[in-house]
Design a protein around this motif. Sequence first.
Motif, PDB file in Angstrom:
ATOM      1  N   HIS A   1       2.607  -6.281  60.195  1.00  0.00           N
ATOM      2  CA  HIS A   1       2.423  -5.164  61.134  1.00  0.00           C
ATOM      3  C   HIS A   1       3.489  -4.103  60.924  1.00  0.00           C
ATOM      4  O   HIS A   1       4.618  -4.434  60.545  1.00  0.00           O
ATOM      5  CB  HIS A   1       2.527  -5.724  62.560  1.00  0.00           C
ATOM      6  CG  HIS A   1       1.729  -4.977  63.580  1.00  0.00           C
ATOM      7  ND1 HIS A   1       0.405  -5.261  63.832  1.00  0.00           N
ATOM      8  CD2 HIS A   1       2.056  -3.970  64.419  1.00  0.00           C
ATOM      9  CE1 HIS A   1      -0.039  -4.461  64.788  1.00  0.00           C
ATOM     10  NE2 HIS A   1       0.941  -3.662  65.160  1.00  0.00           N
ATOM     11  N   HIS A   2       3.137  -2.867  61.190  1.00  0.00           N
ATOM     12  CA  HIS A   2       4.113  -1.754  61.142  1.00  0.00           C
ATOM     13  C   HIS A   2       4.873  -1.683  59.826  1.00  0.00           C
ATOM     14  O   HIS A   2       6.083  -1.432  59.828  1.00  0.00           O
ATOM     15  CB  HIS A   2       5.151  -1.889  62.272  1.00  0.00           C
ATOM     16  CG  HIS A   2       4.645  -1.511  63.627  1.00  0.00           C
ATOM     17  ND1 HIS A   2       3.789  -0.466  63.850  1.00  0.00           N
ATOM     18  CD2 HIS A   2       4.920  -2.039  64.847  1.00  0.00           C
ATOM     19  CE1 HIS A   2       3.549  -0.373  65.156  1.00  0.00           C
ATOM     20  NE2 HIS A   2       4.207  -1.321  65.775  1.00  0.00           N
TER      21      HIS A   2
ATOM     22  N   ASN B   1      -1.918  -4.716  59.085  1.00  0.00           N
ATOM     23  CA  ASN B   1      -2.414  -3.967  60.232  1.00  0.00           C
ATOM     24  C   ASN B   1      -2.644  -2.505  59.864  1.00  0.00           C
ATOM     25  O   ASN B   1      -1.762  -1.836  59.328  1.00  0.00           O
ATOM     26  CB  ASN B   1      -1.405  -4.024  61.379  1.00  0.00           C
ATOM     27  CG  ASN B   1      -1.956  -3.382  62.645  1.00  0.00           C
ATOM     28  OD1 ASN B   1      -2.960  -3.849  63.187  1.00  0.00           O
ATOM     29  ND2 ASN B   1      -1.348  -2.297  63.099  1.00  0.00           N
TER      30      ASN B   1
ATOM     31  N   HIS C   1      -5.962   6.564  74.704  1.00  0.00           N
ATOM     32  CA  HIS C   1      -4.591   6.943  74.327  1.00  0.00           C
ATOM     33  C   HIS C   1      -4.062   8.124  75.131  1.00  0.00           C
ATOM     34  O   HIS C   1      -3.158   8.816  74.692  1.00  0.00           O
ATOM     35  CB  HIS C   1      -4.506   7.191  72.822  1.00  0.00           C
ATOM     36  CG  HIS C   1      -4.363   5.919  72.037  1.00  0.00           C
ATOM     37  ND1 HIS C   1      -5.368   4.972  71.990  1.00  0.00           N
ATOM     38  CD2 HIS C   1      -3.330   5.409  71.326  1.00  0.00           C
ATOM     39  CE1 HIS C   1      -4.953   3.948  71.257  1.00  0.00           C
ATOM     40  NE2 HIS C   1      -3.716   4.177  70.841  1.00  0.00           N
TER      41      HIS C   1
ATOM     42  N   GLU D   1      -8.200  -5.604  67.696  1.00  0.00           N
ATOM     43  CA  GLU D   1      -7.510  -4.805  68.726  1.00  0.00           C
ATOM     44  C   GLU D   1      -8.537  -3.948  69.436  1.00  0.00           C
ATOM     45  O   GLU D   1      -9.361  -3.289  68.794  1.00  0.00           O
ATOM     46  CB  GLU D   1      -6.474  -3.842  68.110  1.00  0.00           C
ATOM     47  CG  GLU D   1      -5.243  -4.496  67.561  1.00  0.00           C
ATOM     48  CD  GLU D   1      -4.153  -3.475  67.155  1.00  0.00           C
ATOM     49  OE1 GLU D   1      -4.226  -2.295  67.562  1.00  0.00           O
ATOM     50  OE2 GLU D   1      -3.259  -3.884  66.396  1.00  0.00           O
TER      51      GLU D   1
HETATM   52  C1  BGC Z   1       0.213  -0.598  67.286  1.00  0.00           C
HETATM   53  C2  BGC Z   1       0.812  -0.325  68.634  1.00  0.00           C
HETATM   54  C3  BGC Z   1      -0.056   0.620  69.434  1.00  0.00           C
HETATM   55  C4  BGC Z   1      -1.502   0.149  69.412  1.00  0.00           C
HETATM   56  C5  BGC Z   1      -2.404   1.150  70.080  1.00  0.00           C
HETATM   57  C6  BGC Z   1      -1.189  -1.078  67.438  1.00  0.00           C
HETATM   58  O1  BGC Z   1      -1.716  -1.387  66.178  1.00  0.00           O
HETATM   59  O2  BGC Z   1       0.979  -1.557  66.654  1.00  0.00           O
HETATM   60  O3  BGC Z   1       2.114   0.175  68.490  1.00  0.00           O
HETATM   61  O4  BGC Z   1       0.394   0.632  70.750  1.00  0.00           O
HETATM   62  O5  BGC Z   1      -1.954  -0.095  68.106  1.00  0.00           O
HETATM   63  O6  BGC Z   1      -2.243   2.416  69.502  1.00  0.00           O
END
Ligand code: BGC
Length: 314
Positions: free
Chosen positions: A96-97, A136, A206, A254
């Motif tokens: 991730h990230h 991710n 968002h 997600e």
């Molecule tokens: C990110 C988060 C973010 C979320 C919604 C995720 O993939 O890691 O930092 O809050 O997406 O945007």
Amino acid sequence: MPVMEASAGEMSRRLGRGINIGNALDAPDAPGVRLAARHLELVRAAGFDTVRLPVKWSARAGAEAPYAIDGAFFGQVDRAVGLALERGLNVVLNVHHYDELHEDVGGQSARFLGLWRQVAERYADRPDRLYLELLNEPRPPMTAGDWNGLLAEALAVVRASNPRRMVIVGSAEMSDVGALPELVLPDSDDRLIVTAHYYHPFAFTHQGAAWTPGSDRWTGTTWGTDADRAAVRADLDAAAAWAREHDRPLFVGEFGAYERADLDSRARWTAFVRSELERHGIGWCYWEFGTDFGAFDQSRGAWREPLLRALLGG
Ligand code: BGC
């Protein structure tokens, strides 16, 4: 007698209903959730089947080959994975990230593969309830072409130590449901699950999000008209159709709405997205457990009931 292996479709169905423990092992700085056994107990007791554990490995590994992952950090991830598996949860563990990778594929891909070699070897003996997710939200400037090439290389690295483990892969363009057609997978691998993320309409999910420029203009956006529902249904029908056409199981890793939206709209949207996914037999993980999209309110030590009902209610 050999034990029958569950098919990719069956392994995908087993993911069922899940939640991301976000802003924990993926946190760039101080974590928003210090992951503890009780969090996983709460998740299990509520009735979730799966936790997705986002991990920012790139912040905890050497810059030069062999890109060694910090031992203490590896220990923290081991513990989190173990706590979840011991409680009967499935675990989706990802990278991730990894911002530098999206920015500079050429310069970072060897390191990305080096991280996967270590992670895959480390967890090779864990039960098949551990699923590995390659990256991710691959995003520009990394292109779909870059990503489709790199994912095949990463998959080969994982397969060296985990020949039959389920691997989860999303498309470029942040793995948005609409970007599924960008994804190209190696035909020969039948142990794959495709993942997509769902945050539409973005101006609703968002609104007011600090990391989304201009999102303050969206505050006050509600959700729940017939047209709103029809739009979500059309998006998810298209995603399900893509999965059928390509004969790959789909998992929505997600979806969620940020805390600045009103709670009634968030609960309506969450319940609708979830019911559409379940109508298609698609497993899901809500974004996320205990911070800014949180289904769980850490300050009260209690679930936000409207969100929990939207996720797990009858
Ligand atoms: C990110 C988060 C973010 C979320 C919604 C995720 O993939 O890691 O930092 O809050 O997406 O945007």
